[in-house]
Write a protein that holds these residues in place. Structure first.
Motif, short mmCIF file in Angstrom:
data_model
loop_
_atom_site.label_atom_id
_atom_site.label_comp_id
_atom_site.label_asym_id
_atom_site.label_seq_id
_atom_site.Cartn_x
_atom_site.Cartn_y
_atom_site.Cartn_z
N LYS A 184 34.22 9.18 -29.02
CA LYS A 184 33.80 9.87 -30.25
C LYS A 184 32.83 11.00 -29.89
CE LYS A 184 34.44 6.10 -33.47
NZ LYS A 184 35.18 6.55 -34.65
N SER A 185 33.02 12.13 -30.55
CA SER A 185 32.18 13.29 -30.30
C SER A 185 32.20 14.19 -31.53
CB SER A 185 32.72 14.07 -29.10
OG SER A 185 32.14 15.37 -29.06
N SER A 186 31.06 14.80 -31.83
CA SER A 186 31.02 15.76 -32.94
C SER A 186 31.99 16.91 -32.67
CB SER A 186 29.60 16.31 -33.11
OG SER A 186 28.67 15.27 -33.18
N ARG A 187 32.22 17.21 -31.38
CA ARG A 187 33.10 18.33 -31.02
C ARG A 187 34.59 18.00 -31.20
NH1 ARG A 187 28.83 19.64 -26.98
NH2 ARG A 187 28.06 21.70 -27.51
N ASN A 188 34.94 16.72 -31.41
CA ASN A 188 36.36 16.39 -31.63
C ASN A 188 36.89 17.09 -32.87
OD1 ASN A 188 36.23 14.75 -29.42
ND2 ASN A 188 36.17 12.83 -30.56
N THR A 189 35.99 17.47 -33.76
CA THR A 189 36.37 18.15 -35.00
C THR A 189 36.98 19.54 -34.73
OG1 THR A 189 35.50 18.87 -37.13
CG2 THR A 189 34.02 19.06 -35.31
N TYR A 190 36.71 20.11 -33.54
CA TYR A 190 37.31 21.41 -33.18
C TYR A 190 38.81 21.30 -32.88
CZ TYR A 190 32.48 23.00 -32.10
OH TYR A 190 31.16 23.34 -32.14
#
Ligand code: AMP
Length: 281
Positions: A184-190
């Motif tokens: 999980k990573s906030s950057r997965n949203t990219y």
């Protein structure tokens, strides 16, 4: 739960808790919180009377061509997650509060920070150490919580605390993954739909490498070559690095021994993702 934006408000809240003899835990984050962050907050709530979550996209840890502006932000959602997990205070400063005009004092670690992510992100850990050092001085927590997801960061912070005699305990927490394995990573949203599928090569390679070690393989090159082959088979993936290092020194190793970090950074399209596994021998 309160949300504050000034250093004074944090200090006043902590001073009031200290008067009551309460212990304080800190979870530093850049926000856009997910279950990975939540696991840190959860642990902090279990181990401390009061928990401060900092939500601050720290400009000094981003390079000139990195994603500081684009980094996702959603304070309302973050506040809901913090509140439901039992945090007591969110510290959400503006950059000017942390770096007022004339700011010129940085924490510059000369070892550990040039390896792995430091090669492509040369100023990153100077920014991380500086902001985390400031947060430690502002909140004065008994314990602070960091994810093994950013394993080099965890090693760097542990060393900083030791070298500079910060009087707190650092708690490392395991990587939380999506059901299909992606960390999980906030950057997965990219990631778009194709990239999201392609991103699975990171965890696939991590699980494969870990299994090789568990099955007794100790040769770093052999393990790394098989991991790289898995990633290179995906056309949307481009390796930044896949390396095995000693967890305390970040020095490359030939043979798995002691506490070993196997870490990678891989571009999926334009998005740079990281993943790792740690083995104790
Ligand atoms: P960030 O907001 O990305 O700076 O992360 C804040 C903290 O949460 C860091 O200590 C990260 O290592 C930790 N963290 C981020 N993602 C995960 C994850 N998937 N599992 C565990 N910890 C994480």
């Amino acid at each position: 739960m309160n949300i504050v934006s000034t250093i004074k408000e944090v200090r006043d809240a902590v001073a009031a808790w200290r008067k009551e003899g309460l212990t304080v835990g800190l979870v530093p984050t850049m926000g856009f919180l997910h279950e990975g962050h939540q696991s840190l907050i959860q642990k902090a709530v279990e181990e401390n009377d009061r928990v401060v979550v900092s939500v601050f996209v720290n400009p000094t840890q981003f390079g000139p061509n990195e994603d500081f502006e684009a980094y996702p932000r959603d304070l309302d959602k973050d506040a809901a997650l913090c509140e439901s997990t039992g945090a007591h205070l969110i510290f959400h400063p503006e950059p000017e509060e942390m770096y007022p005009d004339g700011f010129c004092s940085y924490i510059n670690m000369t070892e550990l920070t040039g390896a792995l992510c430091g090669k492509t992100r040369p100023i990153h850990f100077k920014g991380v150490c500086t902001v985390v050092g400031k947060l430690f001085n502002i909140v004065t927590p008994d314990k602070a919580y960091f994810g093994e997801k950013d394993a080099q960061q965890l090693a760097v912070i542990r060393r900083m605390v030791k070298d500079l005699n910060f009087g707190l305990t650092i708690v490392g927490c395991p990587i939380i993954r999506e059901e299909d394995g992606l960390a999980k990573s906030s950057r997965n949203t990219y990631l778009n739909a194709d990239e999201r599928k392609a991103a699975l090569v990171l965890s696939k390679a991590i699980f494969h490498g870990k299994e090789m070690v568990e099955n007794g393989e100790k040769c770093a090159d052999k393990i790394l070559n098989e991991m790289k082959a898995i990633i290179n088979a995906e056309p949307l993936a481009r390796i930044d690095y896949v390396e095995m290092v000693n967890m305390d020194t970040m020095d490359n190793i030939d043979t798995v021994a002691g506490t070993t970090l196997c870490a990678m950074a891989v571009y999926i399209g334009k998005t740079r993702l990281i993943d790792n596994f740690i083995v104790e021998m």
